[in-house]
Design a protein around this motif. Structure first.
Motif, PDB file in Angstrom:
ATOM      1  N   ASP A   1      -3.530  -4.726   4.558  1.00  0.00           N
ATOM      2  CA  ASP A   1      -4.721  -4.934   3.743  1.00  0.00           C
ATOM      3  C   ASP A   1      -5.466  -6.191   4.147  1.00  0.00           C
ATOM      4  OD1 ASP A   1      -4.065  -2.677   2.315  1.00  0.00           O
ATOM      5  OD2 ASP A   1      -3.212  -3.764   0.617  1.00  0.00           O
ATOM      6  N   GLY A   2      -6.767  -6.041   4.327  1.00  0.00           N
ATOM      7  CA  GLY A   2      -7.655  -7.170   4.585  1.00  0.00           C
ATOM      8  C   GLY A   2      -8.389  -7.561   3.318  1.00  0.00           C
ATOM      9  N   GLY A   3      -9.358  -8.409   3.469  1.00  0.00           N
ATOM     10  CA  GLY A   3     -10.113  -8.935   2.330  1.00  0.00           C
ATOM     11  C   GLY A   3     -10.790  -7.886   1.479  1.00  0.00           C
ATOM     12  N   GLN A   4     -11.129  -6.728   2.059  1.00  0.00           N
ATOM     13  CA  GLN A   4     -11.822  -5.693   1.293  1.00  0.00           C
ATOM     14  C   GLN A   4     -10.959  -5.175   0.143  1.00  0.00           C
ATOM     15  OE1 GLN A   4     -10.484  -5.287   4.280  1.00  0.00           O
ATOM     16  NE2 GLN A   4      -9.623  -3.263   4.522  1.00  0.00           N
ATOM     17  N   HIS A   5      -9.657  -5.376   0.213  1.00  0.00           N
ATOM     18  CA  HIS A   5      -8.772  -4.862  -0.832  1.00  0.00           C
ATOM     19  C   HIS A   5      -8.702  -5.771  -2.054  1.00  0.00           C
ATOM     20  CE1 HIS A   5      -7.085  -1.295   1.142  1.00  0.00           C
ATOM     21  NE2 HIS A   5      -7.375  -1.954   2.254  1.00  0.00           N
ATOM     22  N   THR A   6      -9.229  -6.978  -1.955  1.00  0.00           N
ATOM     23  CA  THR A   6      -9.198  -7.869  -3.115  1.00  0.00           C
ATOM     24  C   THR A   6     -10.036  -7.314  -4.261  1.00  0.00           C
ATOM     25  OG1 THR A   6     -11.019  -9.202  -2.232  1.00  0.00           O
ATOM     26  CG2 THR A   6      -8.771  -9.973  -1.778  1.00  0.00           C
ATOM     27  N   GLU A   7     -11.032  -6.493  -3.925  1.00  0.00           N
ATOM     28  CA  GLU A   7     -11.891  -5.912  -4.960  1.00  0.00           C
ATOM     29  C   GLU A   7     -11.636  -4.418  -5.164  1.00  0.00           C
ATOM     30  OE1 GLU A   7     -15.941  -6.928  -4.129  1.00  0.00           O
ATOM     31  OE2 GLU A   7     -15.448  -9.040  -3.834  1.00  0.00           O
ATOM     32  N   ALA A   8     -10.581  -3.906  -4.558  1.00  0.00           N
ATOM     33  CA  ALA A   8     -10.311  -2.468  -4.637  1.00  0.00           C
ATOM     34  C   ALA A   8      -9.016  -2.175  -5.390  1.00  0.00           C
ATOM     35  CB  ALA A   8     -10.254  -1.887  -3.226  1.00  0.00           C
ATOM     36  N   HIS A   9      -8.662  -3.022  -6.350  1.00  0.00           N
ATOM     37  CA  HIS A   9      -7.399  -2.857  -7.068  1.00  0.00           C
ATOM     38  C   HIS A   9      -7.284  -1.491  -7.750  1.00  0.00           C
ATOM     39  CE1 HIS A   9      -5.896  -6.865  -6.410  1.00  0.00           C
ATOM     40  NE2 HIS A   9      -7.033  -7.376  -6.829  1.00  0.00           N
ATOM     41  N   ALA A  10      -8.326  -1.081  -8.426  1.00  0.00           N
ATOM     42  CA  ALA A  10      -8.275   0.184  -9.175  1.00  0.00           C
ATOM     43  C   ALA A  10      -8.098   1.360  -8.214  1.00  0.00           C
ATOM     44  CB  ALA A  10      -9.533   0.363 -10.016  1.00  0.00           C
TER      45      ALA A  10
END
Length: 114
Positions: free
Chosen positions: A58-67
């Protein structure tokens, strides 16, 4: 989905390329992994079908993709997979620790403990 998976394999991030070099061709404890494996409606970064274990880098894009990640992981778990998430920076800074955890998870899965 297969075309998308093929594209993802061809455009792998440096983190994915590095991780793949560590685990490809049965190099890692004799386990076979596949890259960008289609599983139902999802594409998993790295999958060991024998152990039913998925590794997601996981890169930074996953910090906002929790749901989204939670729904995806729940679906994959319902299908009998375990998901091991590794942050890109974790892979770079703690490679040995990540590989040790991966080794333990693989053996838990095939020995029926996980």
């Amino acid at each position: 989905m297969r075309d998308r998976a093929r594209t993802l394999r061809a455009t792998a991030t440096p983190f994915e390329q590095s991780f793949w070099q560590a685990i490809r061709a049965h190099r890692f404890a004799g386990f076979k992994f596949r890259r960008q494996q289609v599983i139902g409606p999802y594409i998993a970064d790295f999958t060991c079908l024998h152990a039913r274990l998925i590794v997601e880098l996981d890169g930074g894009q996953h910090t906002e993709a929790h749901a989204y990640d939670a729904r995806r992981d729940a679906w994959l778990q319902a299908e009998g997979y375990r998901v091991f998430r590794v942050w890109n920076h974790e892979w770079v800074q703690q490679r040995e620790a990540v590989l040790e955890r991966l080794w333990a998870l693989l053996h838990e899965r095939v020995e029926g403990k996980g």
